[in-house]
Design an enzyme around this catalytic site. Structure first.
Site, PDB file in Angstrom:
ATOM      1  N   SER A 134       1.850   2.697   2.389  1.00  0.00           N
ATOM      2  CA  SER A 134       2.681   1.595   1.919  1.00  0.00           C
ATOM      3  C   SER A 134       3.108   0.785   3.139  1.00  0.00           C
ATOM      4  O   SER A 134       2.298   0.504   4.019  1.00  0.00           O
ATOM      5  CB  SER A 134       3.879   2.149   1.139  1.00  0.00           C
ATOM      6  OG  SER A 134       4.725   1.128   0.690  1.00  0.00           O
ATOM      7  N   TYR A 148       2.142  -9.720  -0.444  1.00  0.00           N
ATOM      8  CA  TYR A 148       1.994  -8.411   0.213  1.00  0.00           C
ATOM      9  C   TYR A 148       3.219  -7.550  -0.074  1.00  0.00           C
ATOM     10  O   TYR A 148       3.095  -6.373  -0.425  1.00  0.00           O
ATOM     11  CB  TYR A 148       1.805  -8.587   1.711  1.00  0.00           C
ATOM     12  CG  TYR A 148       1.623  -7.282   2.447  1.00  0.00           C
ATOM     13  CD1 TYR A 148       0.382  -6.650   2.465  1.00  0.00           C
ATOM     14  CD2 TYR A 148       2.681  -6.678   3.114  1.00  0.00           C
ATOM     15  CE1 TYR A 148       0.211  -5.445   3.130  1.00  0.00           C
ATOM     16  CE2 TYR A 148       2.522  -5.473   3.787  1.00  0.00           C
ATOM     17  CZ  TYR A 148       1.280  -4.854   3.790  1.00  0.00           C
ATOM     18  OH  TYR A 148       1.125  -3.656   4.449  1.00  0.00           O
ATOM     19  N   LYS A 152       3.254  -3.863  -2.136  1.00  0.00           N
ATOM     20  CA  LYS A 152       3.786  -2.606  -1.606  1.00  0.00           C
ATOM     21  C   LYS A 152       4.984  -2.115  -2.413  1.00  0.00           C
ATOM     22  O   LYS A 152       5.195  -0.903  -2.537  1.00  0.00           O
ATOM     23  CB  LYS A 152       4.142  -2.780  -0.125  1.00  0.00           C
ATOM     24  CG  LYS A 152       2.928  -3.018   0.765  1.00  0.00           C
ATOM     25  CD  LYS A 152       1.854  -1.949   0.601  1.00  0.00           C
ATOM     26  CE  LYS A 152       0.688  -2.146   1.544  1.00  0.00           C
ATOM     27  NZ  LYS A 152      -0.369  -1.121   1.375  1.00  0.00           N
TER      28      LYS A 152
END
Length: 273
Positions: A134, A148, A152
């Site tokens: 992660s 992004y 995550k």
């Protein structure tokens, strides 16, 4: 005792470093990459201890086939590391539909397919360890990395839930949450949106922060931590990598808790009884 590791995105960055760290100490590694030619140096050095597998994690059928291939070849798997992924740089407004879909497709669905493929293998064995790469940006955020960040955050929620579901089968789940490191994640591996002039000041601040000495960690230094995680009999659900992660997370969560408390009367009243 040596372990058998399946790792995605092993052609560069963390994946390549960690694959070699495992191999150096005598583990066996199923290393996946979109182009297995990028794994030729590992094969030349470590021979039969490494199994190169061509894999685009976005293809669910291929992900299942790759995990089965590795398990059959080595007679089982001890650890599956979902490392494949990339960064998409750009503000929310600048991000195109294709860029957004591809970011989630790879970073979330690609990880999901490999995870789903590993679970039957681990359940049949009665043990296994799934490690999801992660980011600290799965619990805090930065501008210019909205998609992004979102990918995550999704990995965090998925993996936290997974850990609760599969503990009964002897399967452990861990999230590795690095801060910034000097890999090519922000270079050749990254995708950039078309910049809009109106967001220029944010880009300048972002670049200035990243240029500070010591901002990025040394990727080589992460291998020892990953080996320790893999060897742990009681591995943590979450492991930060880097010196900036914990102070940053503490600061952000203190602010969040303060705001939740400030609005708690409103939240309680909304319960209705």
């Amino acid at each position: 005792m040596s372990k058998t590791i399946f790792i995605t995105g092993a052609s560069r960055g963390f994946g390549k470093l960690w694959a070699e760290a495992f191999l150096k100490r005598g583990d066996r590694v199923a290393a996946t990459a979109r182009n297995t030619a990028d794994l030729a140096d590992l094969v030349a050095t470590y021979g039969d201890a490494v199994l190169p597998i061509k894999l685009d994690v976005n293809n669910r059928a291929d992900a299942f086939a790759a995990v089965k291939n590795a398990a059959d070849h080595f007679g089982g798997l001890d650890v599956v590391i979902n490392n494949a992924g990339y960064g998409l740089f750009g503000t929310i407004e600048e991000t195109t539909e294709e860029q957004a879909r591809q970011q989630i497709e790879t970073n979330v669905f690609g990880l999901l397919w490999v995870t789903q493929a590993a679970l039957p293998v681990f359940r049949a064995q009665g043990y296994g360890h799934i490690i999801q790469v992660s980011s600290v940006l799965g619990i805090v955020t930065l501008p210019l990395l909205g998609l992004y960040n979102a990918s995550k955050f999704a990995v965090e929620g998925l993996s936290d839930t997974l850990a609760q579901e599969v503990k009964q089968f002897g399967i452990n789940v861990s999230l590795i949450e690095p801060n910034g490191f000097s890999t090519d994640w922000g270079g050749a591996s990254a995708v950039q949106s078309e910049p809009m002039e109106i967001y220029g000041s944010i880009r300048e601040s972002f670049a200035e922060a990243g240029s500070q000495e010591g901002f990025f960690g040394d990727p080589e230094a992460t291998s020892a931590a990953v080996l320790q995680l893999v060897d742990s009999k009681n591995p943590p659900l979450r492991l930060f990598l880097g010196k900036h992660t914990l102070p940053w997370a503490k600061n952000v969560y203190q602010e969040r808790i303060a705001q939740w408390e400030e609005w708690n009367d409103v939240a309680v009243a909304a319960h209705g009884n």
